[in-house]
Design a protein around this motif. Structure first.
Motif, PDB file in Angstrom:
ATOM      1  N   GLN A 110       0.460  -0.993   0.149  1.00  0.00           N
ATOM      2  CA  GLN A 110       0.488  -0.469  -0.026  1.00  0.00           C
ATOM      3  C   GLN A 110       0.460   1.015   0.579  1.00  0.00           C
ATOM      4  O   GLN A 110       0.429   2.441   0.029  1.00  0.00           O
ATOM      5  CB  GLN A 110      -1.213   0.094   1.258  1.00  0.00           C
ATOM      6  CG  GLN A 110      -1.716  -0.921   1.215  1.00  0.00           C
ATOM      7  CD  GLN A 110      -3.104  -0.928   1.826  1.00  0.00           C
ATOM      8  OE1 GLN A 110      -3.134   0.261   2.570  1.00  0.00           O
ATOM      9  NE2 GLN A 110      -3.333  -1.919   2.507  1.00  0.00           N
ATOM     10  N   ALA A 130      -2.178   4.614  -5.370  1.00  0.00           N
ATOM     11  CA  ALA A 130      -1.930   4.136  -4.041  1.00  0.00           C
ATOM     12  C   ALA A 130      -3.320   4.807  -3.713  1.00  0.00           C
ATOM     13  O   ALA A 130      -4.564   4.619  -2.960  1.00  0.00           O
ATOM     14  CB  ALA A 130      -1.452   5.093  -3.309  1.00  0.00           C
ATOM     15  N   PHE A 134      -6.046   2.294  -2.099  1.00  0.00           N
ATOM     16  CA  PHE A 134      -6.192   2.642  -0.718  1.00  0.00           C
ATOM     17  C   PHE A 134      -6.718   3.802  -0.055  1.00  0.00           C
ATOM     18  O   PHE A 134      -6.139   4.544   0.976  1.00  0.00           O
ATOM     19  CB  PHE A 134      -4.717   2.447  -1.005  1.00  0.00           C
ATOM     20  CG  PHE A 134      -4.576   1.147  -1.529  1.00  0.00           C
ATOM     21  CD1 PHE A 134      -4.679  -0.110  -0.744  1.00  0.00           C
ATOM     22  CD2 PHE A 134      -2.841   0.962  -2.037  1.00  0.00           C
ATOM     23  CE1 PHE A 134      -4.752  -1.321  -0.526  1.00  0.00           C
ATOM     24  CE2 PHE A 134      -2.561  -0.626  -2.691  1.00  0.00           C
ATOM     25  CZ  PHE A 134      -2.978  -1.222  -2.365  1.00  0.00           C
TER      26      PHE A 134
END
Length: 355
Positions: A110, A130, A134
């Motif tokens: 991540q 990212a 995430f």
């Protein structure tokens, strides 16, 4: 004189555009699966969305997870990439999948700095993964975003230049919001793809045109700066076509190219020096030119006659053959199951007929 928006207002306009007009129904959207997001970002490098969609759908059908990709063979991966071009992307994708399995237990990392260490992933791609997968406030700077920022802020020069790229990254970082980053990043890519296009941009429909310096200075065509021109090189090669006719099938001899370099890992026709083969054993087919992004490949296909000694093209040590990693005979039906460069596939299809 028109002044650019503040970073906050810039981001707000871009996010509002996304909610009103942004693309939301592409096959890799509406998911936070980092594998699919990563795959789409790699496929979309230097390739149009409409071209990518069928490749993406076929790829995830065959390799639905990163572990499926890690366990696939090189030939399987290259066959699914065949025709999409820039084959190092596929090789790096496969390498990265294996690293994710062995070093991260199959879980996609991540941290954008860690993501960037994977083969084939640069700063912008890491930022996209990212933010989309995430929810991290990471900036992106693909070709579309470079164009939007260069025009809005009148950033002069070719983005491949280090100083110009640094200036673009500074602006990209400054404008990226900490909230709704994924929406912002998607909208920036959308604006570059469908509004702030290379030619004939649709400035009246751009939410940023009110304060776009290039638009108000009537200098859109100057941004971003073009790469300095160099003479376009070319390379001439001879491809040897060796066909084996049996009672029940037609076979062609192919060599697997080395893993690096042009068409790395794909099966191709052997490259030869014409003078190494007697003229009475070959016939010249129509030559053609295959254009790469950085040079032209001038190809002269040579068909080996039935009376020629086909054993010579199987010998790795023969001086006329570029040293292959592997050589084998393939039937027409098998050609659809291996990775072939597009010009090789077209040439064999024309010569042998579709299987």
């Amino acid at each position: 004189m028109t002044k650019p928006w503040s970073a906050t207002n810039f981001a707000r306009q871009v996010i509002d555009y996304y909610h009103a007009f942004g693309r939301k129904h592409l096959p890799w959207q509406n998911t936070q699966d980092p594998y699919r997001i990563w795959l789409s970002e790699i496929m979309l490098q230097q390739t149009q969305v409409t071209t990518v969609i069928p490749y993406f759908e076929r790829f995830v059908e065959s390799f639905p997870t990163v572990l499926d990709l890690a366990h696939a063979t090189d030939d399987q991966v290259m066959q699914h990439w065949s025709g999409l071009g820039y084959y190092s992307r596929a090789r790096n994708l496969h390498k990265a999948a294996k690293i994710i399995e062995t070093e991260f237990g199959g879980d996609f990392p991540q941290d954008p700095e860690v993501i960037e260490t994977l083969p084939g992933i640069g700063r912008s791609t890491a930022g996209a993964i990212a933010s989309f997968a995430f929810d991290q406030p990471t900036a992106i700077l693909d070709g579309n975003v470079k164009r939007v920022l260069a025009r809005c802020y009148a950033i002069e020069g070719w983005p491949g230049n280090g100083k110009v790229l640094k200036a673009l990254w500074e602006r990209a970082e400054a404008n990226t919001p900490t909230q709704e980053t994924a929406a912002y990043n998607q909208a920036m890519m959308d604006l570059g793809a469908v509004v702030c296009t290379r030619t004939k941009p649709n400035c009246p429909d751009c939410p940023l045109s009110k304060h776009c310096l290039a638009y108000h200075n009537n200098s859109i065509e100057q941004y971003p700066g073009k790469k300095p021109k160099k003479a376009r090189p070319s390379k001439a090669v001879y491809w040897l076509i060796s066909i084996n006719e049996t009672s029940d099938q037609t076979q062609v001899l192919l060599h697997k190219r080395p893993p690096s370099g042009i068409w790395g890992g794909l099966w191709a026709l052997p490259e030869v020096e014409q003078q190494d083969i007697s003229p009475d054993k070959i016939s010249q087919l129509d030559p053609f030119v295959h254009k790469f992004s950085h040079y032209d490949l001038q190809v002269q296909p040579l068909l080996l006659s039935s009376k020629a000694d086909k054993a010579l093209v199987e010998k790795k040590s023969h001086p006329s053959i570029m040293e292959p990693a592997q050589a084998d005979w393939f039937s027409q039906n098998q050609l659809s199951e291996i990775g072939l460069p597009t010009p090789v596939s077209k040439l064999l299809s024309k010569l042998l007929g579709d299987s």
